[in-house]
Scaffold this motif. Structure first.
Motif, PDB file in Angstrom:
ATOM      1  N   LEU A  36      35.343  38.164  39.729  1.00 55.68           N
ATOM      2  CA  LEU A  36      36.820  37.408  39.292  1.00 55.68           C
ATOM      3  C   LEU A  36      37.684  37.431  40.559  1.00 55.68           C
ATOM      4  O   LEU A  36      37.692  38.345  41.553  1.00 55.68           O
ATOM      5  N   ASP A  37      37.890  36.011  41.098  1.00 56.67           N
ATOM      6  CA  ASP A  37      38.720  35.678  41.887  1.00 56.67           C
ATOM      7  C   ASP A  37      40.341  35.815  41.200  1.00 56.67           C
ATOM      8  O   ASP A  37      40.221  35.528  40.020  1.00 56.67           O
ATOM      9  N   SER A  38      41.241  35.963  42.228  1.00 60.34           N
ATOM     10  CA  SER A  38      42.541  36.223  41.504  1.00 60.34           C
ATOM     11  C   SER A  38      42.964  34.385  41.151  1.00 60.34           C
ATOM     12  O   SER A  38      43.579  34.377  40.257  1.00 60.34           O
ATOM     13  N   GLY A  39      42.506  33.609  41.921  1.00 62.68           N
ATOM     14  CA  GLY A  39      42.954  32.298  41.803  1.00 62.68           C
ATOM     15  C   GLY A  39      44.315  31.969  42.694  1.00 62.68           C
ATOM     16  O   GLY A  39      44.924  31.110  42.422  1.00 62.68           O
ATOM     17  N   ALA A  40      44.395  32.818  43.568  1.00 63.52           N
ATOM     18  CA  ALA A  40      45.837  32.692  44.156  1.00 63.52           C
ATOM     19  C   ALA A  40      45.760  31.111  44.911  1.00 63.52           C
ATOM     20  O   ALA A  40      47.095  30.537  45.018  1.00 63.52           O
ATOM     21  N   TYR A  41      44.747  30.699  45.406  1.00 62.12           N
ATOM     22  CA  TYR A  41      45.019  29.453  46.094  1.00 62.12           C
ATOM     23  C   TYR A  41      45.391  28.262  45.125  1.00 62.12           C
ATOM     24  O   TYR A  41      46.187  27.620  45.341  1.00 62.12           O
ATOM     25  N   SER A  42      44.474  28.305  43.974  1.00 59.92           N
ATOM     26  CA  SER A  42      45.119  27.517  42.866  1.00 59.92           C
ATOM     27  C   SER A  42      46.491  27.482  42.245  1.00 59.92           C
ATOM     28  O   SER A  42      47.257  26.480  42.217  1.00 59.92           O
ATOM     29  N   ALA A  43      46.682  28.781  42.166  1.00 55.41           N
ATOM     30  CA  ALA A  43      48.142  29.139  41.688  1.00 55.41           C
ATOM     31  C   ALA A  43      49.157  28.556  43.029  1.00 55.41           C
ATOM     32  O   ALA A  43      50.129  27.937  42.223  1.00 55.41           O
ATOM     33  N   SER A  57      47.302  44.460  35.122  1.00 55.54           N
ATOM     34  CA  SER A  57      47.180  44.756  33.861  1.00 55.54           C
ATOM     35  C   SER A  57      45.933  43.910  33.344  1.00 55.54           C
ATOM     36  O   SER A  57      45.231  44.520  32.410  1.00 55.54           O
ATOM     37  N   PHE A  58      45.908  42.876  33.607  1.00 53.63           N
ATOM     38  CA  PHE A  58      44.403  41.957  33.117  1.00 53.63           C
ATOM     39  C   PHE A  58      43.373  43.060  33.614  1.00 53.63           C
ATOM     40  O   PHE A  58      42.285  43.154  32.730  1.00 53.63           O
ATOM     41  N   LEU A  59      43.283  43.200  34.749  1.00 49.74           N
ATOM     42  CA  LEU A  59      42.216  44.085  35.150  1.00 49.74           C
ATOM     43  C   LEU A  59      41.746  45.407  34.595  1.00 49.74           C
ATOM     44  O   LEU A  59      40.617  45.970  34.460  1.00 49.74           O
ATOM     45  N   ARG A  60      42.833  45.990  34.183  1.00 52.35           N
ATOM     46  CA  ARG A  60      42.828  47.360  33.560  1.00 52.35           C
ATOM     47  C   ARG A  60      42.472  47.240  31.943  1.00 52.35           C
ATOM     48  O   ARG A  60      42.336  48.467  31.383  1.00 52.35           O
ATOM     49  N   GLU A  62      41.449  43.593  29.353  1.00 50.11           N
ATOM     50  CA  GLU A  62      40.385  42.860  29.261  1.00 50.11           C
ATOM     51  C   GLU A  62      39.573  42.597  30.290  1.00 50.11           C
ATOM     52  O   GLU A  62      38.343  42.393  30.314  1.00 50.11           O
ATOM     53  N   GLY A  63      40.165  42.474  31.377  1.00 54.02           N
ATOM     54  CA  GLY A  63      39.309  42.226  32.770  1.00 54.02           C
ATOM     55  C   GLY A  63      38.131  43.028  33.113  1.00 54.02           C
ATOM     56  O   GLY A  63      37.066  42.788  33.786  1.00 54.02           O
ATOM     57  N   ARG A  64      38.539  44.211  32.593  1.00 49.89           N
ATOM     58  CA  ARG A  64      37.414  45.228  32.985  1.00 49.89           C
ATOM     59  C   ARG A  64      35.686  44.837  32.604  1.00 49.89           C
ATOM     60  O   ARG A  64      35.034  44.998  33.231  1.00 49.89           O
ATOM     61  N   GLY A  65      35.863  44.376  31.339  1.00 49.75           N
ATOM     62  CA  GLY A  65      34.432  43.711  30.873  1.00 49.75           C
ATOM     63  C   GLY A  65      33.966  42.388  31.345  1.00 49.75           C
ATOM     64  O   GLY A  65      33.103  42.209  30.652  1.00 49.75           O
ATOM     65  N   GLY A  93      45.140  52.466  40.708  1.00 48.83           N
ATOM     66  CA  GLY A  93      43.784  53.039  40.321  1.00 48.83           C
ATOM     67  C   GLY A  93      42.807  51.693  40.697  1.00 48.83           C
ATOM     68  O   GLY A  93      41.484  52.119  40.216  1.00 48.83           O
ATOM     69  N   LEU A  94      42.659  50.777  41.114  1.00 51.91           N
ATOM     70  CA  LEU A  94      41.913  49.517  41.243  1.00 51.91           C
ATOM     71  C   LEU A  94      41.186  49.632  42.437  1.00 51.91           C
ATOM     72  O   LEU A  94      41.676  50.008  43.330  1.00 51.91           O
ATOM     73  N   THR A  95      39.948  49.135  42.621  1.00 50.51           N
ATOM     74  CA  THR A  95      39.087  48.960  43.792  1.00 50.51           C
ATOM     75  C   THR A  95      38.844  47.485  44.273  1.00 50.51           C
ATOM     76  O   THR A  95      37.780  47.080  44.092  1.00 50.51           O
TER      77      THR A  95
END
Length: 333
Positions: A36-43, A57-60, A62-65, A93-95
């Motif tokens: 998963l890329d953040s999409g910073a460039y598109s944003a 919040s997303f990564l912790r 729905e994004g986890r799966g 707590g993310l890596t």
């Protein structure tokens, strides 16, 4: 091989956001390498910013799966904010995979190596806007500078595996000793009046049908699909018209890129297919099904494309994701 999508696009309405989230969740569960890329460039370029708290919040949740790896949220042309956001994600707590921006000090990678063996290198040479490529006068010079940087990083931190954002050229990625890259070139057969042909030991060549006619090895690659050159020519006449993912040109191009990325993988580089919407991904799914069967004939994909068309037209998000995963996972998993 693997599949990458952008958080920016998973926020989309209609079938885009839900469709991408459903597909990525199924591919991840099926052990297909996902990122998963953040999409910073598109944003940044669309004026729709992403807040770091929102991404966390997303990564912790729905994004986890939805992915096996994820890239930090960075801010275009703002190194200090990018570094601060990386710390905020780590504190949560993310890596994430840290992003080395074009103007970043390469020495930071040694510090990152204490907690990760993956680093994302930004600054695609084709963009030409990054400061460290400012002195490059030609695209060849830009790639030479980019390659030199990647090789320096490899030498300084041999345990770090590099990922290059949006780098189409598989052969160049191999020469740079990159562990992985992501690319959306497989969809060019739908966006432009071109078609891709796979050339062994070279990769996929995206070209116009007129140029393809001048190269016997391109013609041979295309004719394997049991479609005449005239059919490709007719589907490529109008550059203003985007090809349907159900068309010969779209599926043949995706097929060539699957072959090219399989070849790159044998030489040590994993290529992630960048997907931004479920609709064009239909062609990739059909191409993967053809590769899995070992049958390059376009006619062999008729049943698969028929099922995908019915699911798309019925707006069945889960059904379409399930069917595409079934076709993609045997090849990319």
């Amino acid at each position: 091989m693997g599949v990458l999508t952008s958080y920016f696009y998973t926020r989309g309405g209609g079938l885009r956001g839900p469709g991408l989230r459903a597909l990525m969740a199924r591919l991840t569960a099926a052990s297909v390498p996902t990122m998963l890329d953040s999409g910073a460039y598109s944003a940044h370029h669309r004026g729709q910013p992403i807040e770091v708290g929102e991404y966390v919040s997303f990564l912790r949740g729905e994004g986890r799966g939805m992915c096996h790896e994820y890239i930090q949220l960075d801010k275009i042309l703002d190194r200090e904010t990018s570094r601060r956001w990386l710390l905020e994600m780590r504190d949560a707590g993310l890596t994430p995979m840290p992003v080395l921006t074009a103007d970043d000090d390469e020495g930071v990678v040694a510090g990152w190596a204490a907690w990760t063996d993956r680093v994302c290198v930004a600054g695609n040479p084709r963009s030409g806007r990054e400061s460290w490529l400012g002195s490059a006068r030609t695209l060849g010079d830009a790639f030479a500078a980019y390659r030199a940087r990647c090789l320096r990083l490899r030498a300084a931190s041999p345990g770090v595996r590099l990922h290059a954002l949006s780098l189409t050229e598989g052969s160049r990625a191999i020469a740079m000793r990159l562990a992985s890259v992501d690319s959306s070139s497989w969809v060019s057969g739908q966006r432009h009046a071109t078609v891709a042909a796979f050339v062994p030991h070279v990769g996929a060549i995206q070209t116009t049908w007129r140029r393809a006619l001048a190269k016997p090895r391109y013609v041979a690659s295309l004719l394997r699909h049991g479609v005449s050159v005239g059919d490709f020519a007719r589907s490529s006449m109008d550059r203003r018209t985007r090809a349907s993912p159900f068309s010969e040109r779209a599926v043949a191009s995706a097929y060539a890129w699957v072959e090219a990325h399989r070849w790159a993988r044998t030489l040590g580089t994993r290529v992630y297919f960048a997907v931004v919407h479920p609709y064009p991904t239909i062609a990739l799914a059909a191409a993967c099904a053809m590769v899995a069967r070992g049958d390059p004939l376009f006619s062999s994909a008729a049943d698969d494309l028929g099922r995908l068309r019915r699911l798309w037209e019925s707006r069945s998000v889960d059904g379409l994701a399930e069917e595409m995963c079934r076709m993609i996972s045997p090849v990319l998993g």
